[in-house]
Design a protein around this motif. Structure first.
Motif, PDB file in Angstrom:
ATOM      1  N   GLY A  76       0.791  -1.236   0.000  1.00  0.00           N
ATOM      2  CA  GLY A  76       0.000   0.000   0.000  1.00  0.00           C
ATOM      3  C   GLY A  76       0.812   1.270   0.000  1.00  0.00           C
ATOM      4  O   GLY A  76       0.291   2.332   0.324  1.00  0.00           O
ATOM      5  N   GLY A 117       1.138   2.378  -4.898  1.00  0.00           N
ATOM      6  CA  GLY A 117      -0.016   2.689  -5.742  1.00  0.00           C
ATOM      7  C   GLY A 117      -0.049   1.978  -7.083  1.00  0.00           C
ATOM      8  O   GLY A 117      -0.976   2.174  -7.864  1.00  0.00           O
ATOM      9  N   THR A 162      -3.345   0.139  -7.956  1.00  0.00           N
ATOM     10  CA  THR A 162      -4.608   0.874  -7.839  1.00  0.00           C
ATOM     11  C   THR A 162      -5.650   0.396  -8.854  1.00  0.00           C
ATOM     12  O   THR A 162      -5.365   0.306 -10.049  1.00  0.00           O
ATOM     13  CB  THR A 162      -4.367   2.391  -8.036  1.00  0.00           C
ATOM     14  N   ARG A 166     -14.556   3.711  -6.420  1.00  0.00           N
ATOM     15  CA  ARG A 166     -13.513   4.372  -5.639  1.00  0.00           C
ATOM     16  C   ARG A 166     -12.179   3.698  -5.882  1.00  0.00           C
ATOM     17  O   ARG A 166     -12.099   2.479  -5.919  1.00  0.00           O
ATOM     18  CB  ARG A 166     -13.821   4.236  -4.143  1.00  0.00           C
ATOM     19  N   ARG A 167     -11.144   4.530  -5.975  1.00  0.00           N
ATOM     20  CA  ARG A 167      -9.811   3.943  -6.165  1.00  0.00           C
ATOM     21  C   ARG A 167      -9.322   3.348  -4.839  1.00  0.00           C
ATOM     22  O   ARG A 167      -9.485   3.976  -3.778  1.00  0.00           O
ATOM     23  CB  ARG A 167      -8.822   4.981  -6.689  1.00  0.00           C
ATOM     24  N   ILE A 168      -8.737   2.193  -4.910  1.00  0.00           N
ATOM     25  CA  ILE A 168      -8.178   1.535  -3.726  1.00  0.00           C
ATOM     26  C   ILE A 168      -6.865   0.851  -4.094  1.00  0.00           C
ATOM     27  O   ILE A 168      -6.589   0.619  -5.269  1.00  0.00           O
ATOM     28  CB  ILE A 168      -9.133   0.476  -3.114  1.00  0.00           C
ATOM     29  N   ASN A 169      -6.087   0.512  -3.075  1.00  0.00           N
ATOM     30  CA  ASN A 169      -4.904  -0.320  -3.269  1.00  0.00           C
ATOM     31  C   ASN A 169      -5.379  -1.774  -3.259  1.00  0.00           C
ATOM     32  O   ASN A 169      -5.750  -2.294  -2.202  1.00  0.00           O
ATOM     33  CB  ASN A 169      -3.892  -0.115  -2.135  1.00  0.00           C
ATOM     34  N   CYS A 172      -3.757  -4.383  -3.349  1.00  0.00           N
ATOM     35  CA  CYS A 172      -2.870  -5.264  -2.585  1.00  0.00           C
ATOM     36  C   CYS A 172      -3.264  -5.321  -1.109  1.00  0.00           C
ATOM     37  O   CYS A 172      -2.890  -6.249  -0.411  1.00  0.00           O
ATOM     38  CB  CYS A 172      -1.419  -4.814  -2.711  1.00  0.00           C
ATOM     39  N   LEU A 173      -3.992  -4.325  -0.634  1.00  0.00           N
ATOM     40  CA  LEU A 173      -4.351  -4.268   0.793  1.00  0.00           C
ATOM     41  C   LEU A 173      -5.826  -4.578   0.993  1.00  0.00           C
ATOM     42  O   LEU A 173      -6.474  -4.024   1.886  1.00  0.00           O
ATOM     43  CB  LEU A 173      -4.019  -2.898   1.389  1.00  0.00           C
ATOM     44  N   SER A 174      -6.363  -5.437   0.147  1.00  0.00           N
ATOM     45  CA  SER A 174      -7.770  -5.802   0.266  1.00  0.00           C
ATOM     46  C   SER A 174      -7.888  -7.277  -0.083  1.00  0.00           C
ATOM     47  O   SER A 174      -7.288  -7.729  -1.069  1.00  0.00           O
ATOM     48  CB  SER A 174      -8.576  -4.940  -0.722  1.00  0.00           C
ATOM     49  N   SER A 210      -5.805   5.763 -10.915  1.00  0.00           N
ATOM     50  CA  SER A 210      -5.863   6.768  -9.861  1.00  0.00           C
ATOM     51  C   SER A 210      -6.286   8.115 -10.446  1.00  0.00           C
ATOM     52  O   SER A 210      -7.140   8.812  -9.889  1.00  0.00           O
ATOM     53  CB  SER A 210      -4.478   6.873  -9.198  1.00  0.00           C
ATOM     54  N   GLY A 235     -11.460  -1.957   6.962  1.00  0.00           N
ATOM     55  CA  GLY A 235     -10.744  -1.513   5.760  1.00  0.00           C
ATOM     56  C   GLY A 235      -9.599  -2.459   5.420  1.00  0.00           C
ATOM     57  O   GLY A 235      -9.321  -2.731   4.259  1.00  0.00           O
ATOM     58  N   GLY A 236      -8.928  -2.940   6.452  1.00  0.00           N
ATOM     59  CA  GLY A 236      -7.841  -3.907   6.250  1.00  0.00           C
ATOM     60  C   GLY A 236      -6.510  -3.282   5.875  1.00  0.00           C
ATOM     61  O   GLY A 236      -5.516  -3.986   5.719  1.00  0.00           O
ATOM     62  N   LEU A 293      -3.857  -6.027   7.068  1.00  0.00           N
ATOM     63  CA  LEU A 293      -3.316  -6.902   6.021  1.00  0.00           C
ATOM     64  C   LEU A 293      -1.833  -6.640   5.787  1.00  0.00           C
ATOM     65  O   LEU A 293      -1.067  -7.572   5.539  1.00  0.00           O
ATOM     66  CB  LEU A 293      -4.111  -6.736   4.724  1.00  0.00           C
ATOM     67  N   LYS A 299       0.880  -9.646   6.219  1.00  0.00           N
ATOM     68  CA  LYS A 299       1.859 -10.059   5.201  1.00  0.00           C
ATOM     69  C   LYS A 299       3.250 -10.194   5.801  1.00  0.00           C
ATOM     70  O   LYS A 299       4.055 -10.999   5.341  1.00  0.00           O
ATOM     71  CB  LYS A 299       1.881  -9.045   4.053  1.00  0.00           C
ATOM     72  N   GLN A 348      -6.153   6.605  -2.008  1.00  0.00           N
ATOM     73  CA  GLN A 348      -6.567   5.197  -2.074  1.00  0.00           C
ATOM     74  C   GLN A 348      -6.797   4.637  -0.672  1.00  0.00           C
ATOM     75  O   GLN A 348      -7.769   3.912  -0.435  1.00  0.00           O
ATOM     76  CB  GLN A 348      -5.478   4.363  -2.764  1.00  0.00           C
ATOM     77  N   LEU A 349      -5.884   4.940   0.250  1.00  0.00           N
ATOM     78  CA  LEU A 349      -6.005   4.389   1.602  1.00  0.00           C
ATOM     79  C   LEU A 349      -7.188   5.017   2.338  1.00  0.00           C
ATOM     80  O   LEU A 349      -7.932   4.326   3.042  1.00  0.00           O
ATOM     81  CB  LEU A 349      -4.712   4.619   2.386  1.00  0.00           C
ATOM     82  N   ASN A 375      -9.895   5.971   1.101  1.00  0.00           N
ATOM     83  CA  ASN A 375     -11.143   5.403   0.577  1.00  0.00           C
ATOM     84  C   ASN A 375     -11.508   4.094   1.259  1.00  0.00           C
ATOM     85  O   ASN A 375     -12.660   3.673   1.225  1.00  0.00           O
ATOM     86  CB  ASN A 375     -11.007   5.145  -0.929  1.00  0.00           C
ATOM     87  N   LYS A 376     -10.533   3.421   1.838  1.00  0.00           N
ATOM     88  CA  LYS A 376     -10.765   2.114   2.469  1.00  0.00           C
ATOM     89  C   LYS A 376     -10.778   2.220   3.993  1.00  0.00           C
ATOM     90  O   LYS A 376     -11.591   1.578   4.663  1.00  0.00           O
ATOM     91  CB  LYS A 376      -9.639   1.151   2.055  1.00  0.00           C
ATOM     92  N   TYR A 397       1.755  12.275   2.055  1.00  0.00           N
ATOM     93  CA  TYR A 397       1.882  10.820   2.164  1.00  0.00           C
ATOM     94  C   TYR A 397       3.077  10.416   3.019  1.00  0.00           C
ATOM     95  O   TYR A 397       3.958   9.654   2.591  1.00  0.00           O
ATOM     96  CB  TYR A 397       1.986  10.216   0.760  1.00  0.00           C
TER      97      TYR A 397
END
Lengths: 214, 316
Positions: free
Chosen positions: A88, A91, A94, A100-103, A105-107, A154, B30-31, B35, B39, B102-103, B105-106, B237
């Motif tokens: 995460g 990016g 993405t 919605r944009r998300i990563n 890899c973290l889901s 993104s 959200g994880g 996560l 990992k 992105q983060l 949003n989750k 960031y």
């Protein structure tokens, strides 16, 4: 960037050819590969999930540990989405999930039951590129190209977020609609790292699609 | 990642019971933090309880004129809410200064409060860490400590809490609503929610096993000018070296909370009486008893200067 010219061979096609020859060479160990691919369900928990990816519904049964990124790449073979850091931070992975944009890899994939996922392959094709893809080509918004699918997903989402009035760290007035300025674009794109440093061309490409003049 | 079984739940009580009866179980929303840690096998739950189906993603007015923020409200949505932008701007600003689009949003409201430290030694599984492996020792003490706590630490841990949102919540006197495995609800003032490390740095909050956050409530708006100023190594960031959240009233009174300096959002209400006297007087009281290292002693003057800038901005 795919080409139909038979005399030129793209880097991607060269890599595909290399992978294919690697697969041929690996034939003697196929049974070993199969054992890794299909672990006994008694020891490794699996779960079912139904995803809509680029308009197509897929019912999958996955090791619960499978990230959305790995499901897209390894199970659905949509390799446009890239694995960079897998944590995460970069990016490259993405995608747009339910708008919605998300990563990715973290889901976990199993947490996306019924989700609508759009990857770079779903935005456009080499023949019919999304305006953002075309702008990246026009402005040379990349060097190696590895971060590009994530940058493009993104960027498409960033313009949507601005149009929906979502503020950012650099939005001067929280009670007003955010403006579409270079500072806003750069702040909003800070979750997409480009180690080649193509940032100024990326910003130009996004600005053009947003209706500004780069 | 270690293998785990996975379950979706439909009610908060069902979620709390599912985690309480299984010592290896964790909630996942959200994880984005869990996560990452799974990992690296810093976290290794054997069962995940997915709380996303719970109906906890709305922001509603509360009976006392404040706001009730559902535990599953995403950071993006909380920062963009018109009421938050108007009446609790410091919360919007804190959220927007953290992570990436992105983060945000989750990441969820509850998950943000429960973020684990970004101490490099906590992340390095080859090094002892009392937070990761209780009793193994603290590698940060005597190590590279530029990012670490300058106050409230212990001989067992000098990690900082990484959240920006939690600093604003502390400033706003938020309350954390929870439900326990037996279905009983309780309300925890944010001041009591996070713990200092002491001898048990692996226990970071007062939550009991299986206790689920259902909402965070804000009291009625405090008025004043809201500022959140974050100082970090990159313009975007990055985690804070120091952050200052403040609400300043027209008469010069106000309140202030700090991020990046302690194991929890740092606020000393008694220091706020000195607000009209300026940044130096407030900082002296806020950071009285600080024990910085040679690597992070810069945080003390940095807090004072950042607070001075915040007060100047609020006056202008």
């Amino acid at each position: 960037m795919e080409t139909s010219d038979p005399l030129t061979i793209s880097r991607r096609n060269l890599l595909i050819a290399g992978a294919a020859s690697g697969a041929v060479a690996a034939v003697p160990s196929t049974s070993e590969a199969a054992a890794v691919k299909a672990p006994s369900s008694a020891s490794i928990p699996v779960a079912r999930v139904s995803l809509e990816v680029n308009g197509q519904t897929h019912a999958l049964e996955l090791d619960t540990r499978t990230t959305l990124l790995d499901a897209l790449r390894e199970t659905l073979h949509l390799t446009g989405t890239k694995k960079g850091c897998d944590h995460g931070q970069c990016g490259a992975c993405t995608v747009i999930a339910d708008g919605r944009r998300i990563n990715s890899c973290l889901s976990l994939a199993v947490m996306h039951e019924g989700s609508r996922i759009t990857t770079v392959e779903g935005l456009g094709t080499p023949q019919r590129m999304h305006p953002m893809q075309a702008a990246f080509v026009r402005h040379d918004g990349y060097q190696c190209g590895y971060c590009t699918p994530g940058q493009i997903c993104s960027a498409v989402a960033v313009l949507d977020e601005i149009s929906r009035g979502i503020p950012s760290h650099v939005t001067a007035d929280l009670t007003a609609r955010p403006l579409l300025s270079p500072d806003e674009l750069r702040e909003r794109m800070s979750g997409n790292i480009c180690r080649c440093g193509a940032y100024s061309n990326i910003a130009d490409a996004i600005t053009e699609v947003a209706g500004g003049r780069p | 990642m270690k293998p785990f079984t996975y379950q979706r739940v439909q009610t908060p009580a069902e979620a709390a019971a599912a985690v309480a009866r299984n010592p290896g179980a964790r909630f996942i929303a959200g994880g984005t933090n869990l996560l990452d840690l799974m990992k690296l096998q810093i976290e290794a739950p054997t069962h995940l309880v997915d709380v996303n189906p719970l109906k906890l993603a709305s922001i509603e007015p509360s009976a006392d004129g404040g706001l009730r923020i559902g535990a599953l409200v995403r950071n993006t949505d909380l920062a963009a809410d018109d009421r938050v932008r108007r009446d609790y701007a410091v919360l919007s600003r804190a959220l927007l200064s953290g992570a990436s689009g992105q983060l945000r949003n989750k990441a969820t409201t509850a998950g943000n409060l429960l973020q684990r430290t970004r101490c490099a030694y906590f992340y390095d599984t080859d090094q002892p860490c009392n937070k990761r492996q209780p009793g193994s020792g603290c590698s940060a003490i005597g190590g590279v400590t530029r990012q670490h706590a300058v106050i409230g630490g212990s001989t067992a841990c000098i990690a900082t809490h990484p959240s920006d949102m939690a600093v604003a919540m502390r400033l706003l006197d938020a309350s954390v609503e929870t439900v326990r495995a037996d279905g009983a609800a309780r309300v925890i003032p944010i001041a009591d929610f996070h713990r200092l490390p002491g001898n048990t740095p692996h226990i970071e909050t007062v939550l009991e096993p299986g206790e689920l956050i259902t909402a965070v409530t804000l009291p009625r708006p405090a008025g004043g000018t809201h500022v959140y100023r974050k100082v970090r190594d990159r313009a975007s960031y990055a985690f804070a070296l120091v952050s200052v959240a403040a609400i300043v009233q027209r008469d010069g009174s106000g309140r202030v909370a700090l991020g990046g300096v302690a194991h929890k959002p740092w606020r000393v209400e008694a220091a706020e009486a000195a607000m009209p006297q300026g940044a130096k007087a407030v900082t002296a009281r806020l950071l009285a008893g600080a024990t910085p290292t040679e690597h992070n002693a810069f945080k003390l003057p940095l807090v004072e200067r950042t607070l001075a800038a915040v007060l100047a901005q609020a006056r202008s």
